[in-house]
Structures are given as C-alpha cells and as structure tokens.
Motif scaffolding. Structure first.
Motif, short mmCIF file in Angstrom:
data_model
loop_
_atom_site.label_atom_id
_atom_site.label_comp_id
_atom_site.label_asym_id
_atom_site.label_seq_id
_atom_site.Cartn_x
_atom_site.Cartn_y
_atom_site.Cartn_z
N CYS A 75 -6.75 -21.02 11.02
CA CYS A 75 -6.01 -21.73 9.72
C CYS A 75 -5.33 -22.95 9.90
CB CYS A 75 -5.22 -20.59 9.18
SG CYS A 75 -5.94 -18.94 8.59
N CYS A 76 -4.55 -22.98 11.11
CA CYS A 76 -4.04 -24.26 11.41
C CYS A 76 -4.81 -25.45 11.48
CB CYS A 76 -3.02 -24.25 12.33
SG CYS A 76 -2.09 -25.45 12.93
N GLN A 77 -6.03 -25.14 12.43
CA GLN A 77 -7.06 -26.07 12.63
C GLN A 77 -7.91 -26.37 11.32
OE1 GLN A 77 -5.51 -27.41 15.30
NE2 GLN A 77 -7.54 -27.44 16.27
N PHE A 78 -8.09 -25.41 10.59
CA PHE A 78 -8.77 -25.61 9.39
C PHE A 78 -8.01 -26.32 8.38
CE2 PHE A 78 -9.97 -24.07 4.91
CZ PHE A 78 -11.34 -24.44 4.93
N ILE A 79 -6.65 -26.49 8.16
CA ILE A 79 -5.96 -27.22 7.38
C ILE A 79 -6.04 -28.48 7.73
CG2 ILE A 79 -3.52 -27.47 6.31
CD1 ILE A 79 -3.05 -24.74 6.45
N THR A 80 -5.86 -28.67 9.19
CA THR A 80 -5.91 -30.16 9.66
C THR A 80 -7.18 -30.96 9.18
OG1 THR A 80 -4.45 -29.51 11.49
CG2 THR A 80 -5.66 -31.48 11.71
N SER A 81 -8.33 -30.18 9.32
CA SER A 81 -9.64 -30.58 9.14
C SER A 81 -9.87 -31.12 7.61
CB SER A 81 -10.88 -29.57 9.65
OG SER A 81 -10.55 -29.36 10.89
N VAL A 82 -9.47 -30.00 6.93
CA VAL A 82 -9.83 -30.51 5.37
C VAL A 82 -8.50 -31.52 4.74
CG1 VAL A 82 -10.33 -27.95 4.79
CG2 VAL A 82 -8.14 -28.58 4.60
N THR A 83 -7.42 -31.52 5.35
CA THR A 83 -6.97 -32.66 4.95
C THR A 83 -7.22 -34.29 5.51
OG1 THR A 83 -5.24 -32.24 7.02
CG2 THR A 83 -4.33 -31.42 4.76
N MET A 84 -8.21 -34.22 6.40
CA MET A 84 -8.60 -35.29 6.95
C MET A 84 -10.03 -35.55 6.10
SD MET A 84 -10.20 -36.32 10.73
CE MET A 84 -8.57 -36.65 11.31
N LEU A 85 -10.61 -34.51 5.56
CA LEU A 85 -11.94 -34.70 4.91
C LEU A 85 -11.43 -35.12 3.58
CD1 LEU A 85 -14.95 -33.97 4.25
CD2 LEU A 85 -14.22 -31.90 3.82
N TYR A 86 -10.59 -34.44 2.93
CA TYR A 86 -10.44 -34.75 1.56
C TYR A 86 -8.88 -35.76 1.51
CZ TYR A 86 -13.28 -30.99 0.14
OH TYR A 86 -14.45 -30.30 -0.13
N ASP A 87 -9.30 -37.02 1.70
CA ASP A 87 -8.14 -37.91 1.83
C ASP A 87 -7.86 -38.54 0.51
OD1 ASP A 87 -10.53 -39.48 1.32
OD2 ASP A 87 -10.32 -40.69 3.25
N MET A 88 -8.55 -38.07 -0.77
CA MET A 88 -8.21 -38.61 -1.86
C MET A 88 -8.31 -40.08 -2.07
SD MET A 88 -4.78 -36.60 -3.15
CE MET A 88 -4.64 -34.87 -3.45
N SER A 89 -9.42 -40.51 -1.18
CA SER A 89 -9.57 -42.14 -1.38
C SER A 89 -10.53 -42.25 -2.72
CB SER A 89 -10.27 -42.43 -0.20
OG SER A 89 -11.49 -41.91 0.21
N SER A 90 -11.21 -41.14 -3.15
CA SER A 90 -12.04 -41.49 -4.34
C SER A 90 -11.88 -40.01 -5.12
CB SER A 90 -13.64 -41.62 -4.00
OG SER A 90 -14.18 -40.59 -3.32
N ASP A 91 -12.44 -39.89 -6.33
CA ASP A 91 -12.52 -38.70 -7.14
C ASP A 91 -13.32 -37.58 -6.30
OD1 ASP A 91 -10.99 -40.32 -8.64
OD2 ASP A 91 -12.92 -40.58 -10.36
N ASP A 92 -14.19 -37.93 -5.64
CA ASP A 92 -14.88 -36.63 -5.12
C ASP A 92 -14.02 -36.06 -3.90
OD1 ASP A 92 -17.27 -37.11 -6.73
OD2 ASP A 92 -18.02 -38.65 -5.49
N LEU A 93 -13.15 -36.95 -3.35
CA LEU A 93 -12.48 -36.22 -2.12
C LEU A 93 -11.11 -35.97 -2.42
CD1 LEU A 93 -13.39 -39.10 0.54
CD2 LEU A 93 -14.35 -36.76 0.14
N ILE A 94 -11.06 -35.48 -3.71
CA ILE A 94 -9.72 -34.50 -4.06
C ILE A 94 -9.93 -33.20 -4.02
CG2 ILE A 94 -8.40 -33.90 -6.14
CD1 ILE A 94 -8.81 -36.78 -7.39
N PRO A 95 -9.10 -32.57 -2.97
CA PRO A 95 -9.49 -31.15 -2.79
C PRO A 95 -9.70 -30.44 -4.11
CG PRO A 95 -6.99 -31.70 -2.79
CD PRO A 95 -7.83 -33.09 -2.88
N PRO A 96 -10.70 -29.41 -3.84
CA PRO A 96 -11.00 -28.34 -5.17
C PRO A 96 -9.73 -27.76 -5.60
CG PRO A 96 -12.66 -28.41 -3.34
CD PRO A 96 -11.67 -29.32 -2.82
#
Length: 506
Positions: A234-255
């Motif tokens: 879970c810890c590593q998964f959170i680190t990965s998704v925060t890097m994936l969804y960096d909010m740089s665009s509308d598509d990269l806002i976390p679901p």
C-alpha cells in the motif's frame, strides 16, 4: 634399510610413506603453484562448470519444448525454483545470469528464441490459467528469498522487446493477487516497486487503477481491503499513484474513488506513509530515477494543488454545449466531495511530518536526508505560479488563498521536522513569484529574535515579524463623569389567588 622398513610397516598393517630420497625433485620453475598444469586444471574445471550449467539449461529447454504452453510454464517455474534454491545455499544474493532469463522469456512470456519463428500467443483462458499457476507458486513457496529472486527474474525490465509483455503480465498478476488476496505476491510486488525505475512503477499503478477504479464501479472496495494484508505494498502503491497523478492536466487529477481510498488508508494510520522508510537500510543519498522512500512529496503536491487544479478543470460537455443542463461547476465538485478529503489528507500529512523528526534522529539522518527534496518544492512552486497565472485572480481568490495556506503549513512543519533541508533565504527566492499570502510571508520571514531589555520604552509596540515602529505618546483621557442613580421601580406584589392572564393562541 628403507625397503626393510617398508616391509615391516606392511606387516603391521600401517601405511608406508615413500622416503625423501624416493621423491623426485622438480625444477624450481615447475614448483610454482600457479604454473603449467595446475593453472590449466583450474581453467578447465571452471570452463567445465559453465559448460555443464549451459548444458543443464539446454536440457531443461529441450524437455520443455515437448510440452504444451501451460505445462511448460509450470515446469519452468519448478526447475528454476530448484536452481535458485541451490544457489541461495552458497551465495546470499546470487546473480541471475542469462540462462534463466531466456527460459522465462520463452516459456512464460511466449517469446520464441529463434528469430524467424512466429510469436506465440495465449488465448484469454490460457492466460488466466497461467496467472493462476503463478499465483499458486508464489503462495506455496515458503522461502521468501526464493520468491523474491524468481519474481525479480520474471519481471525486472531487461531493456528488450519483452518488457511490454512483461509489464502487461505483471499488471494482471498483481491485479489477480489483489482480488484473491495473495499476500506473497503483493510483498514481492512491493519489493519490485522499490528497486525498479519509476517509469515502470507508474505503469503498474495505472493498470491497478484502471482495473479497480475505472473498469467496474464499486470494485475499489476490493483494493481497499489489502490495507491490512500488505501495508508495504500500500505504501509503495501510494507513492506510485502520487507520481502518476501529478495534477499537471485535467486527465491527471486522481479519480474520486482512488482519492477516497488513499485518504482513508492514511487517515486510519498515518504511519503507513513511513513503512518503506522505516524498514529499509538507507544511505544519505538516494538513487535517481526510482520511487521516493515516502509519498510525502506527492501527497503535499496533491493537497496544495487541488484547489487550483479543480478550479481549472473544464466543465463537462452536455449535448455538445458546455452550458447544458448536466454541466456542473468544477468548484462545486470540489466542495461536495473532494475538498473534505484533501483537508483530511493535509492534516494527516502534517501529523506524519511532526512524528518524522524522532525517526530521523533515531536513524542518525536528521539534517542529512531530506525526505521532501528541495527540488520538488521548487517544481511545486513553479506549477502553482503557472496555475495562478492561468486562472483569473478575481475568480480564484479563495482557492489561491487555500492553496498558499496549505503550502505554508507544509513548508513550516517540514523544515521544523528536518524533512526539508533548505534555508529561509532559499524559500524567499523560490516563493517570490507567488501571490501574496500572509501565512506564507510569516513562514519565509522566520521568527525574529527579541532583544533582551528591561522594559520597553513608552510608545513602542513590541515587534513580532516587523521592525519596531515608534508611536507618539498621548495624554490619558479624563475620567467620565458618573451618571445620577435612576429611581427604583416599584415591586409588584404576588397575589396567589389571581389567575395567570396568559392564554395560548389556538
């Protein structure tokens, strides 16, 4: 004499040793231990060992070629399990050579060894059966070291054309492990995320988000339940998704489902963020291109950028017109569901930063290791400055103020706990382009040390964050004259026999 002694020894049943005179004396050049025949013997033995090992892998391959795809996959896992188990008895961390990798690529990922051979493909049912075989193997193998080395041999990127098939199968395997709660697979995946470049980690995170947050509504509850089964994953998964969804665009806002799950995990136990950091031998310098030790930087980015990112998001289109009936204000979406979640997340992040100082001191890393890198802060400030320029300041005043308040709080607590290693002069330089914010100005200015003095001179206000300013003294106002006492009102006597005149309105 020597012959008689030998005969007597033989009669007594003792071993007879040749005398010194009977041993021929070799030239000095031939007595060197590394010369001639001994060196050739060592070379031939080592070459023979490598040749035997190649022959063993070749024998395994030829035996697997006579089997069908699923039987061959199961058999190659069995053979490599024996191979790595024997290696681990001699070497704590054996080096995986090319032979096992080629076997796995050919019989697990169906990559033909011959160049002219057509590629093999498993149908959907066969692929599901292969995933079940792999899940069962990792579940039944009791030695964690064997599991880890075989998992690494299977899914570590090799920089070839098989990496796409490798990542696709890894995403499906971990997704199945989440569905059926195979903890050994999740633990192996957590270690894989820790030692694999981040560009591959975000691909695995994207596969899990697609399966459990986008594909089937409500399936996020299955992913949410692994919190107690494998906190490391879970810890590593959170680190990965925060890097994936960096909010740089509308598509990269976390679901929304992903956001709610992450916030519930961290709010329930904020120490989840520090599991990898607390259980990993750490050097003062971290490798570049891999996941961070904690998801702190990514979570701070989420909390700080969320108000502006949701304000920037365009409203959905209804019937081809943005102003249709189904179109909603993105700020309303934030106010309804997401804003309380980001507030809870921000509180949890501050709590983790506060408790981090003790852990850094215990590991002798206080002041030496910045878990919130300064370059990440610089990038975050630049993104906020760009967002505030894109939005109309008159229409985003509240959101900008909230984002800057969260940034100031995170910077202050991170610097106080030793997670952020920088000076206030550095912060003043970086934050110069941001809009004015009172709390942020207090943080980057820092506390002013009060000079020691007996008493303040009259007319001066004690300084807090500004230089003392002098004010002219004023004469005291004269006392107000006392008002004459008002006459006392007559007291109405109570008559017991008189009915109360109040009647309720019917």
């Amino acid at each position: 004499m020597a012959a008689a002694a030998a005969a007597a020894a033989a009669a007594l049943g003792r071993p007879s040793w040749p005398s010194a005179a009977a041993v021929p004396v070799l030239p000095r050049r031939q007595q060197r231990p590394g010369h001639g025949g001994l060196r050739r013997l060592r070379r031939s033995c080592s070459w023979g060992g490598r040749r035997a090992r190649r022959k063993t892998m070749s024998d395994i391959r030829h035996s697997l070629l006579r089997r069908d795809a699923l039987s061959a996959a199961k058999e190659v896992l069995y053979h490599l399990d024996i191979y790595f188990s024997s290696q681990l008895q001699n070497v704590p961390l054996p080096i995986v050579d090319k032979g096992p990798i080629e076997l796995l690529e050919e019989f697990i990922f169906q990559v033909p060894k011959e160049r002219n051979s057509p590629p093999k493909r498993l149908n959907s049912l066969q692929e599901l059966q292969l995933l079940e075989i792999m899940c069962n193997y990792f579940q039944e193998q009791s030695k964690d070291s064997v599991r880890q080395i075989l998992f690494s041999s299977l899914f570590s990127p090799q920089g070839n054309k098989t990496d796409d098939s490798r990542m696709a199968l890894l995403g499906k395997l971990v997704s199945m492990a989440v569905a059926v709660c195979r903890v050994p697979v999740l633990e192996c995946a957590a270690s894989w995320l820790q030692r694999t470049p981040a560009i591959y980690c975000v691909r695995l995170a994207q596969a899990l988000v697609d399966d459990y947050c986008s594909l089937v509504p409500g399936s996020v509850q299955t992913l949410k339940q692994i919190f107690s089964a494998s906190p490391r994953f879970c810890c590593q998964f959170i680190t990965s998704v925060t890097m994936l969804y960096d909010m740089s665009s509308d598509d990269l806002i976390p679901p929304p489902d992903l956001l709610e799950m992450v916030v519930s995990w961290i709010f329930e136990d904020p120490r989840l963020i520090l599991i990898t950091f607390l259980n990993t031998p750490i050097a003062a310098s971290l490798p570049i291109g891999f996941l961070e030790l904690t998801p702190l930087s990514g979570l701070i980015r989420w909390c700080v950028k969320a108000p502006l990112a949701y304000k920037r998001r365009k409203p959905p289109v209804s019937n081809g017109h943005p102003g249709g009936k189904l179109a909603k204000d993105p700020a309303a979406i934030l106010d309804k569901g997401c804003q309380p979640l980001y507030s809870k997340l921000h509180l949890s992040v501050l709590q983790v930063l506060i408790m981090l100082q003790g852990h850094l001191t215990e590991k002798n890393l206080y002041g030496r290791l910045g878990l919130v890198p300064f370059d990440h802060v610089v990038a975050l400030v630049e993104e906020m400055s760009r967002l505030s320029d894109e939005l109309n300041p008159l229409n985003a005043t509240k959101e900008t103020e909230l984002a800057l308040d969260r940034l100031a709080q995170a910077l202050q607590v991170a610097m106080a706990s030793g997670a952020l290693l920088c000076t206030r002069e550095d912060l003043r330089t970086v934050c110069a382009r941001l809009p004015h914010n009172n709390l942020l100005q207090l943080v980057i200015s820092g506390p002013v040390q009060q000079p020691t003095h007996a008493a303040l001179p009259p007319g001066f206000y004690p300084p807090i964050h500004t230089p003392p300013l002098g004010y002219p003294t004023h004469a005291a106002h004269p006392a107000m004259p006392a008002h004459p006492a008002l006459p006392a009102h007559p007291v109405q006597t109570f008559i017991p026999g008189m009915a109360f005149p109040y009647r309720p309105i019917r």
